[in-house]
Design an enzyme around this catalytic site. Structure first.
Site, PDB file in Angstrom:
ATOM      1  N   ALA A 123       0.796  -1.001   0.130  1.00 18.16           N
ATOM      2  CA  ALA A 123      -0.076   0.026  -0.013  1.00 18.16           C
ATOM      3  C   ALA A 123       0.824   1.414   0.231  1.00 18.16           C
ATOM      4  O   ALA A 123       0.398   2.300   0.329  1.00 18.16           O
ATOM      5  CB  ALA A 123      -1.012  -0.095   1.162  1.00 18.16           C
ATOM      6  N   ASN A 191       1.798  -3.831   7.412  1.00 16.74           N
ATOM      7  CA  ASN A 191       2.540  -4.533   6.431  1.00 16.74           C
ATOM      8  C   ASN A 191       3.661  -3.709   5.780  1.00 16.74           C
ATOM      9  O   ASN A 191       4.784  -4.126   5.584  1.00 16.74           O
ATOM     10  CB  ASN A 191       1.947  -5.479   5.733  1.00 16.74           C
ATOM     11  CG  ASN A 191       1.341  -6.587   6.365  1.00 16.74           C
ATOM     12  OD1 ASN A 191       1.973  -7.676   6.921  1.00 16.74           O
ATOM     13  ND2 ASN A 191       0.090  -6.682   6.521  1.00 16.74           N
ATOM     14  N   HIS A 221      -0.032   7.096   4.283  1.00 18.58           N
ATOM     15  CA  HIS A 221       1.215   6.958   4.598  1.00 18.58           C
ATOM     16  C   HIS A 221       2.203   7.929   4.134  1.00 18.58           C
ATOM     17  O   HIS A 221       2.314   8.397   2.953  1.00 18.58           O
ATOM     18  CB  HIS A 221       1.375   5.550   3.982  1.00 18.58           C
ATOM     19  CG  HIS A 221       0.779   4.241   4.499  1.00 18.58           C
ATOM     20  ND1 HIS A 221       0.791   3.875   5.725  1.00 18.58           N
ATOM     21  CD2 HIS A 221      -0.113   3.377   3.618  1.00 18.58           C
ATOM     22  CE1 HIS A 221      -0.118   2.791   5.718  1.00 18.58           C
ATOM     23  NE2 HIS A 221      -0.534   2.608   4.630  1.00 18.58           N
TER      24      HIS A 221
HETATM   25  N1  LIG Z   1       1.589  -5.839   2.099  1.00 23.79           N
HETATM   26  C1  LIG Z   1       0.737  -5.087   2.127  1.00 23.79           C
HETATM   27  O1  LIG Z   1       1.080  -3.814   1.846  1.00 23.79           O
HETATM   28  C2  LIG Z   1      -0.358  -5.283   2.700  1.00 23.79           C
HETATM   29  C3  LIG Z   1      -1.694  -4.306   2.696  1.00 23.79           C
HETATM   30  C4  LIG Z   1      -2.971  -4.896   3.068  1.00 23.79           C
HETATM   31  C5  LIG Z   1      -3.011  -6.064   3.670  1.00 23.79           C
HETATM   32  N2  LIG Z   1      -2.082  -6.976   3.801  1.00 23.79           N
HETATM   33  C6  LIG Z   1      -2.038  -8.311   4.458  1.00 23.79           C
HETATM   34  O2  LIG Z   1      -2.628  -9.261   3.538  1.00 23.79           O
HETATM   35  C7  LIG Z   1      -3.200 -10.154   3.870  1.00 23.79           C
HETATM   36  C8  LIG Z   1      -4.898 -10.253   3.382  1.00 23.79           C
HETATM   37  O3  LIG Z   1      -5.393  -8.832   3.419  1.00 23.79           O
HETATM   38  P1  LIG Z   1      -7.078  -8.788   3.202  1.00 23.79           P
HETATM   39  O4  LIG Z   1      -7.191  -7.392   3.332  1.00 23.79           O
HETATM   40  O5  LIG Z   1      -7.233  -9.460   1.650  1.00 23.79           O
HETATM   41  O6  LIG Z   1      -7.345  -9.634   4.528  1.00 23.79           O
HETATM   42  P2  LIG Z   1      -9.122 -10.332   4.661  1.00 23.79           P
HETATM   43  O7  LIG Z   1      -9.081 -10.437   6.119  1.00 23.79           O
HETATM   44  O8  LIG Z   1      -9.825  -9.279   3.617  1.00 23.79           O
HETATM   45  O9  LIG Z   1      -8.748 -11.597   3.940  1.00 23.79           O
HETATM   46  C9  LIG Z   1      -8.158 -12.581   4.575  1.00 23.79           C
HETATM   47  C10 LIG Z   1      -8.684 -14.097   4.265  1.00 23.79           C
HETATM   48  O10 LIG Z   1      -7.909 -15.083   4.573  1.00 23.79           O
HETATM   49  C11 LIG Z   1      -8.418 -16.135   5.388  1.00 23.79           C
HETATM   50  N3  LIG Z   1      -7.316 -16.757   6.134  1.00 23.79           N
HETATM   51  C12 LIG Z   1      -6.880 -16.115   7.380  1.00 23.79           C
HETATM   52  N4  LIG Z   1      -5.926 -16.902   7.799  1.00 23.79           N
HETATM   53  C13 LIG Z   1      -6.063 -17.877   7.021  1.00 23.79           C
HETATM   54  C14 LIG Z   1      -5.151 -19.376   7.105  1.00 23.79           C
HETATM   55  N5  LIG Z   1      -4.316 -19.601   7.942  1.00 23.79           N
HETATM   56  N6  LIG Z   1      -5.363 -20.206   6.341  1.00 23.79           N
HETATM   57  C15 LIG Z   1      -6.329 -20.026   5.358  1.00 23.79           C
HETATM   58  N7  LIG Z   1      -7.076 -18.879   4.962  1.00 23.79           N
HETATM   59  C16 LIG Z   1      -6.989 -17.778   6.024  1.00 23.79           C
HETATM   60  C17 LIG Z   1      -9.621 -15.530   5.941  1.00 23.79           C
HETATM   61  O11 LIG Z   1     -10.564 -16.203   6.276  1.00 23.79           O
HETATM   62  C18 LIG Z   1      -9.860 -14.299   4.942  1.00 23.79           C
HETATM   63  O12 LIG Z   1     -10.990 -14.863   4.181  1.00 23.79           O
HETATM   64  C19 LIG Z   1      -3.447  -9.722   5.691  1.00 23.79           C
HETATM   65  O13 LIG Z   1      -2.517 -10.550   6.278  1.00 23.79           O
HETATM   66  C20 LIG Z   1      -3.269  -8.273   5.341  1.00 23.79           C
HETATM   67  O14 LIG Z   1      -2.701  -7.763   6.928  1.00 23.79           O
HETATM   68  C21 LIG Z   1      -0.794  -6.391   3.522  1.00 23.79           C
END
Ligand SMILES: NC(=O)c1ccc[n+]([C@@H]2O[C@H](COP(=O)([O-])OP(=O)(O)OC[C@H]3O[C@@H](n4cnc5c(N)ncnc54)[C@H](O)[C@@H]3O)[C@@H](O)[C@H]2O)c1
Length: 270
Positions: A123, A191, A221
């Site tokens: 992001a 993250n 940010h």
């Molecule tokens: N790198 C970045 O800049 C950045 C930005 C935003 C989010 N993220 C990260 O990316 C990930 C996904 O974000 P999102 O907004 O799509 O989240 P979200 O909560 O909308 O979706 C996550 C999905 O993963 C599933 N899940 C969680 N743990 C699991 C596991 N151990 N096994 C199987 N399924 C599992 C959940 O049921 C959910 O459907 C999060 O960890 C978030 O912190 C990273």
């Protein structure tokens, strides 16, 4: 054609699957997995080309690259098996890599099995400049993140300190520390702090401030980098994802752009 498997069917996973389905990424979606069958079915309903629902093991055997967009726990549960099977891994829950032992294990497995670990910029804007700057000395990396209270609710820091997010009437600094501490305090929110640390001077030297602002409708940010090259600042106002206020839409777009980059001959940017 690149075969992609997706772990996590939330805000980011949905956007990735749709981008493959509508041809924005020239690849084949071999399947996806989520611990919530309801989330799997929701994605399935939205796709024209419906892959067969898969277990993580089936995904690993069918895909060339497995995309983790689930949680730090999922990185730990599934990541190493992906690399040991000689498949590439893309990680969105980058905070998991601030566990240096885990990161070392993953890099070793990737090297041994001839595969790669991709971490999209997520992001923020400025990872390209930071990576270039890190080829010489960097003195400081500072990240200031401002979010609406809704985007911070449930974070361990908020719960442990018993912070009433409804009590803020103006922009207020609620956390200041290094990136390692920030990721522990707000695992689902910063993250970007982890990505900055990995691209720059590490999690102990990367400084993070978290502000809460009840007036903020976007995730803000601001990044400042100071080093031998000079100074740069980047400021980004992210629109939260419609499916998850903690996640910025740009994070999904960066995952899609990284997958697209893997499939294309022309590579732009650091
Ligand atoms: N790198 C970045 O800049 C950045 C930005 C935003 C989010 N993220 C990260 O990316 C990930 C996904 O974000 P999102 O907004 O799509 O989240 P979200 O909560 O909308 O979706 C996550 C999905 O993963 C599933 N899940 C969680 N743990 C699991 C596991 N151990 N096994 C199987 N399924 C599992 C959940 O049921 C959910 O459907 C999060 O960890 C978030 O912190 C990273």
């Amino acid at each position: 054609m690149l075969k992609i498997g997706v772990i996590g069917c939330g805000a980011i996973g949905t956007q990735i699957c749709k981008a493959i389905d509508n041809g924005s990424i020239s690849a084949h979606l071999v399947g996806f997995y989520d611990r919530s069958s309801e989330h799997c079915e929701r994605i399935l309903r939205s796709l024209k080309n419906k892959p067969v629902l898969s277990s993580p093991d089936q995904l690993i055997s069918k895909a060339d690259i497995v995309v983790e967009c689930a949680s730090q726990a999922a990185v730990k549960e599934i990541g190493l098996s992906v690399l040991e099977a000689g498949k590439d891994l893309m990680v969105m829950s980058v905070g998991a890599f601030l566990d240096t032992d885990l990161l070392k294990k993953f890099v070793l497995a990737a090297r041994k099995n001839g595969c790669r670990i991709y971490i999209p910029s997520g992001a923020i804007a400025g990872i390209d400049g930071l990576k270039s700057a890190s080829m010489a000395t960097i003195d400081k990396v500072i990240l200031s993140t401002t979010k609406n209270p809704k985007g911070l609710s449930g974070a361990p820091f908020i719960v442990e300190k018993n912070i009433d997010l409804g009590s803020f009437h103006e922009k207020t600094l609620i956390f200041e520390g290094n990136a390692k501490e920030a990721v522990r305090a707000f695992p689902a929110n910063v993250n970007v702090a982890a990505s900055l640390s990995l691209a720059g001077i590490g999690s102990e030297k990367t400084h993070v401030k978290v502000f809460v602002d009840p007036e903020a409708s976007r995730n803000l940010h601001e990044i400042t980098v100071i080093g031998d090259f000079g100074t740069f600042t980047s400021r980004i106002e992210n629109i939260p994802s419609p499916d998850n206020p903690r996640t910025s839409l740009l994070a999904s777009l960066s995952a899609i752009a990284t997958l697209k980059k893997i499939t294309e001959p022309l590579q732009i940017g650091t």
